[in-house]
Design an enzyme around this catalytic site. Sequence first.
Site, PDB file in Angstrom:
ATOM      1  N   ARG A 162     -24.107  53.100  -9.022  1.00  0.00           N
ATOM      2  CA  ARG A 162     -24.196  54.523  -8.642  1.00  0.00           C
ATOM      3  C   ARG A 162     -24.064  55.424  -9.882  1.00  0.00           C
ATOM      4  O   ARG A 162     -24.743  56.437  -9.999  1.00  0.00           O
ATOM      5  CB  ARG A 162     -23.089  54.819  -7.624  1.00  0.00           C
ATOM      6  CG  ARG A 162     -22.915  56.263  -7.210  1.00  0.00           C
ATOM      7  CD  ARG A 162     -23.916  56.622  -6.142  1.00  0.00           C
ATOM      8  NE  ARG A 162     -23.677  57.956  -5.600  1.00  0.00           N
ATOM      9  CZ  ARG A 162     -24.096  59.073  -6.177  1.00  0.00           C
ATOM     10  NH1 ARG A 162     -24.750  59.038  -7.307  1.00  0.00           N
ATOM     11  NH2 ARG A 162     -23.867  60.243  -5.612  1.00  0.00           N
TER      12      ARG A 162
ATOM     13  N   TYR B  70     -29.384  68.123  11.145  1.00  0.00           N
ATOM     14  CA  TYR B  70     -29.212  68.469   9.723  1.00  0.00           C
ATOM     15  C   TYR B  70     -30.281  69.460   9.276  1.00  0.00           C
ATOM     16  O   TYR B  70     -30.010  70.361   8.477  1.00  0.00           O
ATOM     17  CB  TYR B  70     -29.270  67.208   8.852  1.00  0.00           C
ATOM     18  CG  TYR B  70     -28.040  66.339   8.964  1.00  0.00           C
ATOM     19  CD1 TYR B  70     -26.893  66.637   8.243  1.00  0.00           C
ATOM     20  CD2 TYR B  70     -28.016  65.234   9.799  1.00  0.00           C
ATOM     21  CE1 TYR B  70     -25.749  65.838   8.338  1.00  0.00           C
ATOM     22  CE2 TYR B  70     -26.888  64.433   9.904  1.00  0.00           C
ATOM     23  CZ  TYR B  70     -25.760  64.743   9.181  1.00  0.00           C
ATOM     24  OH  TYR B  70     -24.633  63.959   9.287  1.00  0.00           O
TER      25      TYR B  70
ATOM     26  N   ASP C 171     -31.317  56.507   3.079  1.00  0.00           N
ATOM     27  CA  ASP C 171     -30.563  57.459   3.894  1.00  0.00           C
ATOM     28  C   ASP C 171     -31.456  58.024   4.987  1.00  0.00           C
ATOM     29  O   ASP C 171     -32.679  58.085   4.825  1.00  0.00           O
ATOM     30  CB  ASP C 171     -30.005  58.606   3.042  1.00  0.00           C
ATOM     31  CG  ASP C 171     -28.864  59.311   3.770  1.00  0.00           C
ATOM     32  OD1 ASP C 171     -27.712  58.843   3.664  1.00  0.00           O
ATOM     33  OD2 ASP C 171     -29.136  60.291   4.488  1.00  0.00           O
TER      34      ASP C 171
ATOM     35  N   ARG D 121     -19.196  53.153  -1.294  1.00  0.00           N
ATOM     36  CA  ARG D 121     -18.190  53.475  -2.303  1.00  0.00           C
ATOM     37  C   ARG D 121     -16.911  52.651  -2.264  1.00  0.00           C
ATOM     38  O   ARG D 121     -16.100  52.766  -3.168  1.00  0.00           O
ATOM     39  CB  ARG D 121     -17.855  54.973  -2.214  1.00  0.00           C
ATOM     40  CG  ARG D 121     -18.990  55.838  -2.726  1.00  0.00           C
ATOM     41  CD  ARG D 121     -18.842  57.271  -2.300  1.00  0.00           C
ATOM     42  NE  ARG D 121     -19.002  57.373  -0.857  1.00  0.00           N
ATOM     43  CZ  ARG D 121     -18.943  58.507  -0.175  1.00  0.00           C
ATOM     44  NH1 ARG D 121     -18.710  59.634  -0.799  1.00  0.00           N
ATOM     45  NH2 ARG D 121     -19.114  58.517   1.124  1.00  0.00           N
TER      46      ARG D 121
ATOM     47  N   ARG E 109     -22.584  50.994   6.520  1.00  0.00           N
ATOM     48  CA  ARG E 109     -22.104  51.464   5.208  1.00  0.00           C
ATOM     49  C   ARG E 109     -21.391  50.363   4.420  1.00  0.00           C
ATOM     50  O   ARG E 109     -20.442  50.650   3.682  1.00  0.00           O
ATOM     51  CB  ARG E 109     -21.160  52.671   5.352  1.00  0.00           C
ATOM     52  CG  ARG E 109     -21.840  53.930   5.811  1.00  0.00           C
ATOM     53  CD  ARG E 109     -22.477  54.688   4.656  1.00  0.00           C
ATOM     54  NE  ARG E 109     -23.312  55.761   5.184  1.00  0.00           N
ATOM     55  CZ  ARG E 109     -22.965  57.039   5.186  1.00  0.00           C
ATOM     56  NH1 ARG E 109     -21.832  57.411   4.668  1.00  0.00           N
ATOM     57  NH2 ARG E 109     -23.774  57.939   5.683  1.00  0.00           N
TER      58      ARG E 109
HETATM   59  O1  CP3 Z   1     -24.573  50.326   3.807  1.00  0.00           O
HETATM   60  C1  CP3 Z   1     -25.331  51.113   4.435  1.00  0.00           C
HETATM   61  O2  CP3 Z   1     -25.125  51.448   5.618  1.00  0.00           O
HETATM   62  C2  CP3 Z   1     -26.591  51.497   3.687  1.00  0.00           C
HETATM   63  C3  CP3 Z   1     -27.270  52.676   3.743  1.00  0.00           C
HETATM   64  C4  CP3 Z   1     -26.982  53.958   4.499  1.00  0.00           C
HETATM   65  C5  CP3 Z   1     -26.510  55.159   3.881  1.00  0.00           C
HETATM   66  N1  CP3 Z   1     -26.569  56.164   4.820  1.00  0.00           N
HETATM   67  C6  CP3 Z   1     -26.079  55.291   2.488  1.00  0.00           C
HETATM   68  C7  CP3 Z   1     -25.243  56.450   2.080  1.00  0.00           C
HETATM   69  C8  CP3 Z   1     -27.241  54.252   5.841  1.00  0.00           C
HETATM   70  C9  CP3 Z   1     -27.677  53.314   6.954  1.00  0.00           C
HETATM   71  C10 CP3 Z   1     -26.992  55.651   6.018  1.00  0.00           C
HETATM   72  C11 CP3 Z   1     -27.215  56.351   7.295  1.00  0.00           C
HETATM   73  C12 CP3 Z   1     -26.777  57.733   7.450  1.00  0.00           C
HETATM   74  N2  CP3 Z   1     -26.825  58.749   6.534  1.00  0.00           N
HETATM   75  C13 CP3 Z   1     -26.315  58.288   8.666  1.00  0.00           C
HETATM   76  C14 CP3 Z   1     -26.206  57.545   9.968  1.00  0.00           C
HETATM   77  C15 CP3 Z   1     -25.009  56.671  10.026  1.00  0.00           C
HETATM   78  C16 CP3 Z   1     -23.702  57.414  10.110  1.00  0.00           C
HETATM   79  O3  CP3 Z   1     -22.904  57.268   9.176  1.00  0.00           O
HETATM   80  O4  CP3 Z   1     -23.490  58.124  11.101  1.00  0.00           O
HETATM   81  C17 CP3 Z   1     -26.015  59.642   8.430  1.00  0.00           C
HETATM   82  C18 CP3 Z   1     -25.457  60.625   9.448  1.00  0.00           C
HETATM   83  C19 CP3 Z   1     -26.351  59.934   7.080  1.00  0.00           C
HETATM   84  C20 CP3 Z   1     -26.279  61.228   6.378  1.00  0.00           C
HETATM   85  C21 CP3 Z   1     -25.365  61.186   5.223  1.00  0.00           C
HETATM   86  N3  CP3 Z   1     -25.603  60.490   4.060  1.00  0.00           N
HETATM   87  C22 CP3 Z   1     -24.120  61.851   5.092  1.00  0.00           C
HETATM   88  C23 CP3 Z   1     -23.481  62.710   6.158  1.00  0.00           C
HETATM   89  C24 CP3 Z   1     -23.630  61.534   3.821  1.00  0.00           C
HETATM   90  C25 CP3 Z   1     -22.405  62.113   3.168  1.00  0.00           C
HETATM   91  C26 CP3 Z   1     -21.167  61.555   3.713  1.00  0.00           C
HETATM   92  C27 CP3 Z   1     -20.567  60.590   2.786  1.00  0.00           C
HETATM   93  O5  CP3 Z   1     -20.196  59.489   3.245  1.00  0.00           O
HETATM   94  O6  CP3 Z   1     -20.445  60.943   1.600  1.00  0.00           O
HETATM   95  C28 CP3 Z   1     -24.547  60.646   3.188  1.00  0.00           C
HETATM   96  C29 CP3 Z   1     -24.415  60.019   1.855  1.00  0.00           C
HETATM   97  C30 CP3 Z   1     -24.500  58.542   1.776  1.00  0.00           C
HETATM   98  N4  CP3 Z   1     -25.428  57.762   2.407  1.00  0.00           N
HETATM   99  C31 CP3 Z   1     -23.647  57.689   1.015  1.00  0.00           C
HETATM  100  C32 CP3 Z   1     -24.111  56.367   1.196  1.00  0.00           C
HETATM  101  C33 CP3 Z   1     -23.573  55.121   0.564  1.00  0.00           C
HETATM  102  C34 CP3 Z   1     -22.507  58.144   0.115  1.00  0.00           C
HETATM  103  C35 CP3 Z   1     -23.015  58.859  -1.076  1.00  0.00           C
HETATM  104  C36 CP3 Z   1     -22.669  58.367  -2.441  1.00  0.00           C
HETATM  105  O7  CP3 Z   1     -22.588  57.159  -2.734  1.00  0.00           O
HETATM  106  O8  CP3 Z   1     -22.479  59.244  -3.282  1.00  0.00           O
END
Ligand code: CP3
Length: 345
Positions: free
Chosen positions: A36, A148, A73, A27, A23
């Site tokens: 974004r 999920y 994602d 943000r 990540r």
């Molecule tokens: O920098 C990176 O790692 C790039 C890309 C990336 C994202 N999600 C972007 C994202 C990666 C590798 C993921 C993987 C991901 N997504 C996982 C596995 C890794 C982990 O964290 O356990 C999981 C479980 C998800 C599912 C997911 N996506 C959730 C639960 C959420 C919401 C939680 C949150 O942090 O808001 C997301 C959204 C998400 N994916 C965001 C980002 C940058 C935040 C959303 C936004 O910018 O509005």
Amino acid sequence: MSPKIINVLNGQQSSIPPIWFMRQAGRHLPEYLDVRATAKNFIDFCFSPDKAARVTLQPIERYDMDAAILFADILLIPIGLGRKVDFIKGVGPVLEPIDVDGIQKLKIDGAADRISSVYETVSNVRKELAKDKALIGFCGGPWTVATYMIEGKGSPSKDIVKRFAYENPEAMADLLEALVISSADYLIKQAKAGADVLKIFESWAEGLSPDLFDRLVIHPTQEIVKRIRDAGITIPIIGFPRGAGLNAIRYAHETHITAIAAGTQMPLDDFRATIPDGMTVQGNLDPLALRIGGKTLRRAVDNVLRDAQSGPHIFNLGHGVTPDVKIENVQAVVNHIRGLEANYV
Ligand code: CP3
């Protein structure tokens, strides 16, 4: 010059480990929030190759990380399979929970092609990324994505999906198979578009009995790796069975991944003693220490370096960067790792 992280994934030990953070594109970066804000919603953002490529490159530009991770994602694959996925601000992902009937109707054929803008992002990034930096492509582990799809959202206990796995073993096998086929295809296409490394995020590997772990995590992961190798793709694959505890030992030996990423709770020195000789380990700074900063963070970084030093190591977190993390703290860790002056605040 080949990227340092690739040499380490090939088993070379380095006194200064390569570093990137899960990540890292997210943000906590103001420049991320700027891009974004121009997207209609998170899914549209993921499917906009220019915007997604831009934010993928931001952590390289700001911190000089050794690797970029594709901005996408793990929940895009269910969209490819024909399911509806929304990301709701302040809530997270919301899916329509799938049932036995829904599983039979998944559109496996062409699933990875229906999300093909991701491969455009990959090739856009690879064109702009320096030769000594690696691009990591990824998918979710089938079990994690299934949690999920069945529960409809993230949940702490996973009781609903575990019960489903016990009570409907055939439907669960069908769902995992759909995810294996589409995820392997998705990773193969990312590799062909220019990804240098692949990573499988099994973020919900915790709390499974050894028997369920074999069925829900090890077997599907083996199948994904086999499909990738059968397609002639030879690049390294990192597995991340987060929270798997001792089940991670069999994961490391039996899935044929190249390297293993460890969650925060894993003692890296003891862990290394149990996995295949010379296997590269990634991890596992506590994301909370990164939020706290100061002496707490310095000490936590030193502890990871100490515990990881006996073999090839990629420095990373045990889980992702949270939105409240200070840029100064990330920069201090990168400098510290590289032996430069680290300004912990
Ligand atoms: O920098 C990176 O790692 C790039 C890309 C990336 C994202 N999600 C972007 C994202 C990666 C590798 C993921 C993987 C991901 N997504 C996982 C596995 C890794 C982990 O964290 O356990 C999981 C479980 C998800 C599912 C997911 N996506 C959730 C639960 C959420 C919401 C939680 C949150 O942090 O808001 C997301 C959204 C998400 N994916 C965001 C980002 C940058 C935040 C959303 C936004 O910018 O509005």
